[in-house]
Scaffold this active site. Structure first.
Site, PDB file in Angstrom:
ATOM      1  N   HIS A   1      86.711 113.152 -66.214  1.00 35.23           N
ATOM      2  CA  HIS A   1      85.222 112.039 -66.831  1.00 35.23           C
ATOM      3  C   HIS A   1      85.899 110.774 -66.430  1.00 35.23           C
ATOM      4  O   HIS A   1      87.157 110.372 -67.079  1.00 35.23           O
ATOM      5  CB  HIS A   1      84.543 112.237 -67.790  1.00 35.23           C
ATOM      6  CG  HIS A   1      84.849 112.035 -68.740  1.00 35.23           C
ATOM      7  ND1 HIS A   1      85.482 113.496 -69.228  1.00 35.23           N
ATOM      8  CD2 HIS A   1      85.199 111.550 -69.680  1.00 35.23           C
ATOM      9  CE1 HIS A   1      85.867 113.043 -70.264  1.00 35.23           C
ATOM     10  NE2 HIS A   1      85.531 112.354 -71.050  1.00 35.23           N
TER      11      HIS A   1
ATOM     12  N   HIS B   1      85.116 106.807 -68.070  1.00 34.80           N
ATOM     13  CA  HIS B   1      83.952 105.742 -68.830  1.00 34.80           C
ATOM     14  C   HIS B   1      84.658 104.630 -67.764  1.00 34.80           C
ATOM     15  O   HIS B   1      85.261 103.986 -67.491  1.00 34.80           O
ATOM     16  CB  HIS B   1      84.903 105.791 -70.009  1.00 34.80           C
ATOM     17  CG  HIS B   1      85.127 107.343 -71.026  1.00 34.80           C
ATOM     18  ND1 HIS B   1      84.497 106.935 -72.085  1.00 34.80           N
ATOM     19  CD2 HIS B   1      85.755 107.378 -71.178  1.00 34.80           C
ATOM     20  CE1 HIS B   1      84.837 108.322 -72.638  1.00 34.80           C
ATOM     21  NE2 HIS B   1      85.736 108.854 -72.341  1.00 34.80           N
TER      22      HIS B   1
HETATM   23  P1  5GP Z   1      86.486 111.497 -73.839  1.00 35.20           P
HETATM   24  O1  5GP Z   1      87.119 111.368 -75.621  1.00 35.20           O
HETATM   25  O2  5GP Z   1      86.771 113.224 -73.617  1.00 35.20           O
HETATM   26  O3  5GP Z   1      87.394 110.555 -73.155  1.00 35.20           O
HETATM   27  O4  5GP Z   1      85.134 111.230 -73.703  1.00 35.20           O
HETATM   28  C1  5GP Z   1      83.743 111.740 -73.726  1.00 35.20           C
HETATM   29  C2  5GP Z   1      82.771 111.253 -74.257  1.00 35.20           C
HETATM   30  O5  5GP Z   1      81.999 112.332 -74.150  1.00 35.20           O
HETATM   31  C3  5GP Z   1      82.647 110.783 -75.560  1.00 35.20           C
HETATM   32  O6  5GP Z   1      82.567 109.718 -75.434  1.00 35.20           O
HETATM   33  C4  5GP Z   1      81.066 111.126 -76.123  1.00 35.20           C
HETATM   34  O7  5GP Z   1      80.515 110.551 -76.807  1.00 35.20           O
HETATM   35  C5  5GP Z   1      81.211 111.883 -74.823  1.00 35.20           C
HETATM   36  N1  5GP Z   1      79.582 112.695 -74.720  1.00 35.20           N
HETATM   37  C6  5GP Z   1      80.171 113.872 -75.742  1.00 35.20           C
HETATM   38  N2  5GP Z   1      79.344 114.560 -76.111  1.00 35.20           N
HETATM   39  C7  5GP Z   1      77.997 114.149 -74.852  1.00 35.20           C
HETATM   40  C8  5GP Z   1      76.908 114.551 -75.117  1.00 35.20           C
HETATM   41  O8  5GP Z   1      76.485 115.736 -75.405  1.00 35.20           O
HETATM   42  N3  5GP Z   1      75.907 113.688 -74.261  1.00 35.20           N
HETATM   43  C9  5GP Z   1      76.646 112.520 -73.531  1.00 35.20           C
HETATM   44  N4  5GP Z   1      75.908 111.948 -73.306  1.00 35.20           N
HETATM   45  N5  5GP Z   1      77.606 112.153 -74.134  1.00 35.20           N
HETATM   46  C10 5GP Z   1      78.400 112.841 -75.141  1.00 35.20           C
END
Ligand code: 5GP
Length: 138
Positions: free
Chosen positions: A98, A100
């Site tokens: 993903h 952001h």
């Molecule tokens: P990472 O830390 O892997 O770059 O980003 C993961 C993102 O997924 C985090 O910003 C977190 O807030 C988001 N996230 C985790 N679980 C959920 C969820 O159940 N729903 C949504 N909409 N976002 C999520």
């Protein structure tokens, strides 16, 4: 492997979806680190940038571009950060590829400032690092 994002793709848990096609889905990040903070996610659960096929990566970044424009139009931020964490040490918490999109309204609302290490390096260090990357591309 199934992830929390797979559950969103399959409508097993709710999310505020803003875009979807056959390959990619985008929805509001639950944290809303800033207003409009959005995740663009490959539907197939590739773990990270090293697993995701290049064609899908290109398509996903096309969606990132389109959504960045829509977020810019909707919220009129002063800037936008794109962030893609790969690996625990890089801050990845969901192991499903993903990107952001983080609209910015203020310099200090979140902290993603990079450290400047240049004072510890000489020109040979830069040359060696560049050569390592160039060689790996061959
Ligand atoms: P990472 O830390 O892997 O770059 O980003 C993961 C993102 O997924 C985090 O910003 C977190 O807030 C988001 N996230 C985790 N679980 C959920 C969820 O159940 N729903 C949504 N909409 N976002 C999520």
């Amino acid at each position: 492997m199934e992830t929390i994002f797979t559950k969103i793709v399959n409508r097993q848990i709710p999310a505020h979806i803003v875009y979807e096609d056959d390959l990619v889905i985008a929805f509001l990040d639950i944290t809303q680190a800033t207003k409009g903070h959005t995740l663009v996610v490959s539907k197939a659960p590739y773990k990270d940038i090293f697993e995701i096929p290049r064609d899908l990566f290109k398509h996903l970044f096309g969606v990132v571009h389109k959504l960045s424009g829509a977020i810019n139009k909707s919220f009129n931020p002063l800037g936008i950060n794109l962030l893609n964490n790969n690996g625990i040490e890089a801050g990845q918490t969901v192991f499903h590829y993903h990107v952001h999109i983080i609209p910015r309204y203020d310099l200090n609302e979140i902290d993603i400032k990079l450290k400047n290490n240049s004072s510890n390096l000489n020109v040979e260090d830069y040359k060696k690092r560049a050569e390592m990357i160039i060689t790996a591309l061959l």
